[in-house]
Write a protein that holds these residues in place. Structure first.
Motif, PDB file in Angstrom:
ATOM      1  N   ILE A 146       0.830  -1.204   0.000  1.00 47.55           N
ATOM      2  CA  ILE A 146       0.000   0.000   0.000  1.00 47.55           C
ATOM      3  C   ILE A 146       0.866   1.257   0.000  1.00 47.55           C
ATOM      4  O   ILE A 146       0.654   2.179  -0.799  1.00 47.55           O
ATOM      5  N   ILE A 147       1.846   1.296   0.880  1.00 44.64           N
ATOM      6  CA  ILE A 147       2.724   2.466   0.963  1.00 44.64           C
ATOM      7  C   ILE A 147       3.524   2.614  -0.324  1.00 44.64           C
ATOM      8  O   ILE A 147       3.694   3.722  -0.847  1.00 44.64           O
ATOM      9  N   GLY A 148       4.004   1.500  -0.857  1.00 42.50           N
ATOM     10  CA  GLY A 148       4.743   1.545  -2.113  1.00 42.50           C
ATOM     11  C   GLY A 148       3.899   2.104  -3.254  1.00 42.50           C
ATOM     12  O   GLY A 148       4.363   2.942  -4.036  1.00 42.50           O
ATOM     13  N   ALA A 149       2.660   1.671  -3.345  1.00 42.47           N
ATOM     14  CA  ALA A 149       1.776   2.163  -4.405  1.00 42.47           C
ATOM     15  C   ALA A 149       1.503   3.662  -4.246  1.00 42.47           C
ATOM     16  O   ALA A 149       1.558   4.416  -5.229  1.00 42.47           O
ATOM     17  N   LEU A 150       1.236   4.093  -3.022  1.00 44.96           N
ATOM     18  CA  LEU A 150       0.980   5.519  -2.795  1.00 44.96           C
ATOM     19  C   LEU A 150       2.207   6.373  -3.123  1.00 44.96           C
ATOM     20  O   LEU A 150       2.084   7.436  -3.748  1.00 44.96           O
ATOM     21  N   LEU A 151       3.380   5.920  -2.714  1.00 42.70           N
ATOM     22  CA  LEU A 151       4.586   6.709  -2.969  1.00 42.70           C
ATOM     23  C   LEU A 151       4.968   6.707  -4.444  1.00 42.70           C
ATOM     24  O   LEU A 151       5.511   7.701  -4.942  1.00 42.70           O
ATOM     25  N   ILE A 152       4.686   5.628  -5.156  1.00 42.80           N
ATOM     26  CA  ILE A 152       4.933   5.606  -6.610  1.00 42.80           C
ATOM     27  C   ILE A 152       4.046   6.636  -7.299  1.00 42.80           C
ATOM     28  O   ILE A 152       4.491   7.379  -8.180  1.00 42.80           O
ATOM     29  N   VAL A 153       2.787   6.699  -6.891  1.00 47.42           N
ATOM     30  CA  VAL A 153       1.868   7.691  -7.470  1.00 47.42           C
ATOM     31  C   VAL A 153       2.377   9.105  -7.195  1.00 47.42           C
ATOM     32  O   VAL A 153       2.405   9.966  -8.089  1.00 47.42           O
ATOM     33  N   LEU A 154       2.814   9.358  -5.955  1.00 51.33           N
ATOM     34  CA  LEU A 154       3.351  10.681  -5.616  1.00 51.33           C
ATOM     35  C   LEU A 154       4.633  10.994  -6.391  1.00 51.33           C
ATOM     36  O   LEU A 154       4.827  12.118  -6.860  1.00 51.33           O
ATOM     37  N   ALA A 155       5.501   9.990  -6.546  1.00 55.73           N
ATOM     38  CA  ALA A 155       6.749  10.202  -7.284  1.00 55.73           C
ATOM     39  C   ALA A 155       6.469  10.501  -8.760  1.00 55.73           C
ATOM     40  O   ALA A 155       7.105  11.381  -9.353  1.00 55.73           O
ATOM     41  N   LEU A 156       5.519   9.783  -9.347  1.00 56.38           N
ATOM     42  CA  LEU A 156       5.164  10.047 -10.743  1.00 56.38           C
ATOM     43  C   LEU A 156       4.522  11.423 -10.907  1.00 56.38           C
ATOM     44  O   LEU A 156       4.809  12.131 -11.873  1.00 56.38           O
TER      45      LEU A 156
ATOM     46  N   LEU B  81       5.078  14.049  -9.018  1.00 55.04           N
ATOM     47  CA  LEU B  81       6.161  15.027  -8.896  1.00 55.04           C
ATOM     48  C   LEU B  81       6.990  15.077 -10.176  1.00 55.04           C
ATOM     49  O   LEU B  81       7.361  16.156 -10.650  1.00 55.04           O
ATOM     50  N   ASP B  82       7.269  13.913 -10.744  1.00 53.62           N
ATOM     51  CA  ASP B  82       8.084  13.860 -11.950  1.00 53.62           C
ATOM     52  C   ASP B  82       7.370  14.539 -13.126  1.00 53.62           C
ATOM     53  O   ASP B  82       8.003  15.257 -13.899  1.00 53.62           O
ATOM     54  N   PHE B  83       6.070  14.319 -13.264  1.00 55.47           N
ATOM     55  CA  PHE B  83       5.331  14.960 -14.351  1.00 55.47           C
ATOM     56  C   PHE B  83       5.190  16.460 -14.134  1.00 55.47           C
ATOM     57  O   PHE B  83       5.207  17.240 -15.083  1.00 55.47           O
ATOM     58  N   ALA B  84       5.056  16.877 -12.878  1.00 54.82           N
ATOM     59  CA  ALA B  84       4.833  18.295 -12.587  1.00 54.82           C
ATOM     60  C   ALA B  84       6.115  19.120 -12.669  1.00 54.82           C
ATOM     61  O   ALA B  84       6.109  20.219 -13.231  1.00 54.82           O
ATOM     62  N   VAL B  85       7.216  18.612 -12.119  1.00 54.96           N
ATOM     63  CA  VAL B  85       8.420  19.425 -11.974  1.00 54.96           C
ATOM     64  C   VAL B  85       9.607  18.897 -12.785  1.00 54.96           C
ATOM     65  O   VAL B  85      10.509  19.651 -13.111  1.00 54.96           O
ATOM     66  N   GLU B  86       9.619  17.603 -13.079  1.00 56.56           N
ATOM     67  CA  GLU B  86      10.722  16.926 -13.759  1.00 56.56           C
ATOM     68  C   GLU B  86      12.066  17.164 -13.063  1.00 56.56           C
ATOM     69  O   GLU B  86      13.026  17.655 -13.668  1.00 56.56           O
ATOM     70  N   PRO B  87      12.170  16.783 -11.778  1.00 57.67           N
ATOM     71  CA  PRO B  87      13.450  16.945 -11.076  1.00 57.67           C
ATOM     72  C   PRO B  87      14.453  15.896 -11.550  1.00 57.67           C
ATOM     73  O   PRO B  87      14.076  14.873 -12.128  1.00 57.67           O
ATOM     74  N   PRO B  88      15.749  16.115 -11.293  1.00 55.17           N
ATOM     75  CA  PRO B  88      16.745  15.101 -11.657  1.00 55.17           C
ATOM     76  C   PRO B  88      16.565  13.843 -10.801  1.00 55.17           C
ATOM     77  O   PRO B  88      15.916  13.861  -9.756  1.00 55.17           O
ATOM     78  N   LEU B  89      17.168  12.763 -11.239  1.00 56.50           N
ATOM     79  CA  LEU B  89      17.036  11.470 -10.568  1.00 56.50           C
ATOM     80  C   LEU B  89      17.510  11.522  -9.114  1.00 56.50           C
ATOM     81  O   LEU B  89      16.900  10.922  -8.234  1.00 56.50           O
ATOM     82  N   TRP B  90      18.588  12.259  -8.846  1.00 54.08           N
ATOM     83  CA  TRP B  90      19.112  12.295  -7.482  1.00 54.08           C
ATOM     84  C   TRP B  90      18.117  12.917  -6.500  1.00 54.08           C
ATOM     85  O   TRP B  90      18.106  12.578  -5.320  1.00 54.08           O
ATOM     86  N   VAL B  91      17.264  13.815  -6.981  1.00 54.64           N
ATOM     87  CA  VAL B  91      16.229  14.393  -6.113  1.00 54.64           C
ATOM     88  C   VAL B  91      15.223  13.309  -5.725  1.00 54.64           C
ATOM     89  O   VAL B  91      14.812  13.215  -4.566  1.00 54.64           O
ATOM     90  N   HIS B  92      14.849  12.472  -6.684  1.00 53.05           N
ATOM     91  CA  HIS B  92      13.940  11.366  -6.384  1.00 53.05           C
ATOM     92  C   HIS B  92      14.558  10.422  -5.354  1.00 53.05           C
ATOM     93  O   HIS B  92      13.885   9.995  -4.415  1.00 53.05           O
TER      94      HIS B  92
END
Length: 131
Positions: free
Chosen positions: A65-75, A77-88
């Protein structure tokens, strides 16, 4: 729970015991010995925690459950801001570890408090005898 939904005096409700790691009998903050490891018994009232069978059931569900929620949040963030990999990496690795550990503490605390308040025990066969 036996005798309705009453909680004995001094016993914290399940949600408070779970969130704060309180002993389900006396309410002392003595449930955990490590991040997610139970103590053998309560230092304040002597309640034996080893008689409760919490197991590792919550671990699999919480991790998924936590993994799924954090993947959604990470995606998101990536679509909204496109930070570098090290930020992720710097953001999501510690956040995932903290969320899983705290989630396990809460889930295990809730299970042990619920078992205690409902006086749950292993199933036993009753010998019916020869009538």
């Amino acid at each position: 729970m036996p005798e309705g939904d009453t909680i004995a005096k001094g016993q914290p409700p399940v949600w408070r015991a779970a969130l704060s790691g309180l002993c389900p009998e006396c309410g002392a903050p003595a449930l955990f010995d490590g991040p997610v490891r139970f103590r053998d018994r309560c230092a304040a009232c002597g309640l034996d925690y080893s008689r409760y069978n919490v197991g590792d059931g919550p671990a699999a569900f919480l991790t998924l459950i936590i993994g799924a929620l954090l993947i959604v949040l990470a995606l998101a963030l990536d679509f909204a801001v496109e930070p570098p990999l090290w930020v992720h990496v710097l953001l999501w690795v510690p956040l995932t570890a903290a969320a899983v550990v705290y989630g396990l503490r809460v889930a295990k605390g809730a299970l042990i408090a619920s078992e205690h308040q409902r006086q749950a025990a292993e199933g036993r066969q009753v010998d019916q005898g020869d009538d």
